[in-house]
Design a protein around this motif. Structure first.
Motif, PDB file in Angstrom:
ATOM      1  N   TYR A   1       0.789  -1.234   0.000  1.00 22.43           N
ATOM      2  CA  TYR A   1       0.000   0.000   0.000  1.00 22.43           C
ATOM      3  C   TYR A   1       0.827   1.293   0.000  1.00 22.43           C
ATOM      4  O   TYR A   1       0.283   2.365  -0.270  1.00 22.43           O
ATOM      5  CB  TYR A   1      -0.944   0.008   1.205  1.00 22.43           C
ATOM      6  N   THR A   2       2.110   1.238   0.298  1.00 22.43           N
ATOM      7  CA  THR A   2       2.901   2.469   0.387  1.00 22.43           C
ATOM      8  C   THR A   2       3.485   2.985  -0.935  1.00 22.43           C
ATOM      9  O   THR A   2       3.775   4.178  -1.036  1.00 22.43           O
ATOM     10  CB  THR A   2       4.061   2.286   1.391  1.00 22.43           C
TER      11      THR A   2
ATOM     12  N   GLY B   1       5.479   7.556  -4.543  1.00 26.91           N
ATOM     13  CA  GLY B   1       5.725   8.056  -5.891  1.00 26.91           C
ATOM     14  C   GLY B   1       5.140   9.438  -6.121  1.00 26.91           C
ATOM     15  O   GLY B   1       5.791  10.319  -6.706  1.00 26.91           O
ATOM     16  N   ILE B   2       3.921   9.658  -5.669  1.00 26.84           N
ATOM     17  CA  ILE B   2       3.259  10.952  -5.868  1.00 26.84           C
ATOM     18  C   ILE B   2       4.010  12.077  -5.163  1.00 26.84           C
ATOM     19  O   ILE B   2       4.294  13.132  -5.756  1.00 26.84           O
ATOM     20  CB  ILE B   2       1.801  10.893  -5.381  1.00 26.84           C
ATOM     21  N   PHE B   3       4.379  11.863  -3.928  1.00 27.87           N
ATOM     22  CA  PHE B   3       5.060  12.919  -3.177  1.00 27.87           C
ATOM     23  C   PHE B   3       6.493  13.127  -3.664  1.00 27.87           C
ATOM     24  O   PHE B   3       7.043  14.231  -3.533  1.00 27.87           O
ATOM     25  CB  PHE B   3       5.029  12.626  -1.682  1.00 27.87           C
TER      26      PHE B   3
ATOM     27  N   CYS C   1       5.331  14.725   4.039  1.00 28.33           N
ATOM     28  CA  CYS C   1       4.392  13.716   3.525  1.00 28.33           C
ATOM     29  C   CYS C   1       5.147  12.569   2.868  1.00 28.33           C
ATOM     30  O   CYS C   1       4.830  11.385   3.083  1.00 28.33           O
ATOM     31  CB  CYS C   1       3.420  14.352   2.539  1.00 28.33           C
ATOM     32  N   TRP C   2       6.152  12.913   2.055  1.00 29.75           N
ATOM     33  CA  TRP C   2       6.954  11.874   1.399  1.00 29.75           C
ATOM     34  C   TRP C   2       7.665  11.010   2.438  1.00 29.75           C
ATOM     35  O   TRP C   2       7.660   9.782   2.348  1.00 29.75           O
ATOM     36  CB  TRP C   2       8.001  12.517   0.479  1.00 29.75           C
ATOM     37  N   ASP C   3       8.246  11.656   3.431  1.00 29.38           N
ATOM     38  CA  ASP C   3       9.055  10.935   4.409  1.00 29.38           C
ATOM     39  C   ASP C   3       8.222   9.959   5.228  1.00 29.38           C
ATOM     40  O   ASP C   3       8.669   8.852   5.530  1.00 29.38           O
ATOM     41  CB  ASP C   3       9.754  11.931   5.335  1.00 29.38           C
ATOM     42  N   LEU C   4       7.010  10.344   5.576  1.00 21.84           N
ATOM     43  CA  LEU C   4       6.152   9.451   6.351  1.00 21.84           C
ATOM     44  C   LEU C   4       5.834   8.193   5.555  1.00 21.84           C
ATOM     45  O   LEU C   4       5.951   7.066   6.067  1.00 21.84           O
ATOM     46  CB  LEU C   4       4.865  10.172   6.743  1.00 21.84           C
TER      47      LEU C   4
ATOM     48  N   PHE D   1      12.212  13.820 -14.927  1.00 27.72           N
ATOM     49  CA  PHE D   1      12.951  12.685 -14.379  1.00 27.72           C
ATOM     50  C   PHE D   1      12.324  12.190 -13.078  1.00 27.72           C
ATOM     51  O   PHE D   1      12.359  10.996 -12.779  1.00 27.72           O
ATOM     52  CB  PHE D   1      14.418  13.074 -14.155  1.00 27.72           C
ATOM     53  N   ALA D   2      11.747  13.110 -12.293  1.00 29.83           N
ATOM     54  CA  ALA D   2      11.075  12.708 -11.046  1.00 29.83           C
ATOM     55  C   ALA D   2       9.869  11.838 -11.341  1.00 29.83           C
ATOM     56  O   ALA D   2       9.574  10.887 -10.617  1.00 29.83           O
ATOM     57  CB  ALA D   2      10.661  13.948 -10.254  1.00 29.83           C
TER      58      ALA D   2
END
Length: 479
Positions: A88-89, A94-96, A124-127, A194-195
């Motif tokens: 689920y992660t 990817g979005i953040f 948000c990405w880090d969590l 590239f991201a």
């Protein structure tokens, strides 16, 4: 010793594929390019970057153990502890990742808004990434009760992960720079493209790690009831704390984050020939190829190095000692003209054993989990590997923060468009860049060795722990 093999080839291939995807994502944020992106593409001031990186990693330090403790206390309805998180992660990660690299403005009067946006996206990405990372490495301690098979699995995981991370973190910036120079598009736009490709695409690929199975039946005397109990168990794990302290000391080696700035402002732009598409980012890639690729030999022969040194702890000490010697030699060789190639080649030789560092550290972390189960009756994959990921990120944040603080103290100012970059920075910058790039990692290696001298977990002790754990699990199954 248990000689039964549990992990199928298909399971291993799927997990390694997923791990490769995850490392492709992290290559965008965990490498030195991320610092360069902030200073020279997003155009944040160096002091602002230093503060941001350190503050964000403090958040990591708070966030990771909490996530790890939650994972240790939580069990899904199917009885699994880690695998569902691997399903689920990936999408939120990817979005953040993409949103972090969105540069919507470089105006100085909007600095407060740009910083606020960046911090929110990073948190948000880090969590999301922390939950995935703790789970993906925590499961390496559960795929097999056979420690030799587990060590082999870890060796493959660390080797593949390091190869993908190394290739992506060094190759992506070089290709990005070449695309920018060939097309005339802005760095900000190509970075966002590239991201999407490597951030979102890599995240979707990382879902394959869900194939790994949890096979160790956890025998616990009592359920962990609180976050404090999880931390109290953590502080009883002497091996974990000492290796973690070593990693924290390793953060002093911030010179690796200054390599791109060294090439941009100290090496002539025609170093590789006139009209070359390769600039500072490309030269940084060449630097990492020369100094890091030999390390893959160390990964391949990690098990032999373990046997020769009588354990991974002694092997880690040897690796760091080699790094100190070659870097001191390289510093005195210098970087003027062709001397640069000789200096980098010397460092590359010393990096052969250094390639096995991540393998050795992960094996020691796995041993520490067995030791804690033997000592307390509880297995702590979540809190243990959250500490690994937490302090890896904290160390990288301190490293990047120290690097950008050094830039600030040297009165660095980003120059994004000039015909010639050499000579555009201060005299202090020109004087200190070479020693900072080459010698700070050597100082870090010396500090890294000190905590390892106090671990004392011998192969004989490891065998006793494994034997007694096997007996306990057998008794539990009989009951």
């Amino acid at each position: 010793m248990d000689d039964v093999r549990y992990i199928s080839k298909k399971e291993k291939r799927s997990f390694l594929t997923g791990l490769a995807g995850q490392n492709a994502v992290y290559s965008l944020i965990g490498g030195s390019f991320f610092t360069y992106f902030m200073t020279d593409i997003a155009l944040f001031p160096a002091l602002t970057v230093s503060a941001l990186l350190i503050i964000m990693k403090v958040w990591d330090g708070i966030n990771d153990p909490i996530v790890g403790s939650f994972i240790d206390k939580h069990t899904f309805k199917n009885g699994e502890k880690l695998r569902p998180f691997l399903r689920y992660t990936p999408l939120p990660v990817g979005i953040f990742t993409v949103l972090i690299f969105l540069v919507f403005s470089t105006r100085e009067d909007l600095l407060w808004l740009r910083v606020s946006y960046f911090v929110i996206m990073y948190i948000c990405w880090d969590l999301a990434y922390t939950v995935q990372d703790v789970s993906i490495w925590g499961i390496t301690a559960m795929v097999s009760p056979n420690s030799n098979e587990r060590d082999s699995f870890v060796q493959w995981a660390r080797t593949i992960g390091s190869i993908v991370y190394g290739v992506a973190s060094t190759g992506i910036p070089m290709i990005l720079e070449m695309v920018v120079n060939a097309t005339g598009q802005s760095f900000a736009f190509i970075t966002l493209v590239f991201a999407i490709i490597f951030g979102l695409g890599g995240s979707m690929l990382s879902k394959r790690a869900y194939a790994a199975q949890e096979r160790i039946a956890v025998v616990q005397n009592e359920k962990q009831e609180s976050l404090w109990e999880s931390f109290s168990l953590l502080f009883k794990n002497r091996m974990l704390l000492l290796v973690t302290l070593a990693n924290l000391f390793g953060a002093v080696g911030f010179g690796a984050n200054l390599v791109t700035y060294f090439f941009k402002y100290e090496i002539p732009s025609n170093f590789l020939g006139e009209n070359s598409l390769i600039g500072a980012l490309g030269l940084t890639t060449i630097y990492y190829i020369i100094t890091s690729v030999p390390g893959f030999l160390g990964m391949v022969f990690a098990d032999k190095l373990k046997k020769w040194c009588k354990g991974y702890v002694n092997a880690l000490i040897l690796m760091q000692a080699c790094n100190v010697v070659v870097r001191v030699i390289a510093y005195f060789i210098g970087y003027q003209g062709t001397k640069l190639w000789l200096a980098l080649g010397i460092i590359g030789i010393g990096c052969i054993p250094m390639g096995a560092v991540s393998i050795a550290q992960t094996a020691v972390f796995c041993d520490s989990i067995d030791y804690m189960e033997w000592k307390t009756g509880k297995r702590t994959e979540g809190i243990t590997f959250s500490m690994q990921t937490s302090f890896t990120k904290i160390a990288s944040g301190i490293t990047a923060g120290l690097a950008t603080l050094a830039l600030h103290l040297l009165n660095y100012k980003a120059i994004d468009d000039a015909a010639v970059y050499v000579g555009t920075q201060t005299a202090a910058f020109d004087k200190w860049m070479w020693p900072l790039v080459i010698l700070t990692p050597a100082i870090a290696s010396v500090l890294y060795i000190i905590p390892l001298l106090f671990i004392g977990y011998t192969p004989e002790k490891r065998k006793i722990v494994e034997t007694e754990l096997a007996e306990r699990r057998a008794e539990a199954n009989v009951e």
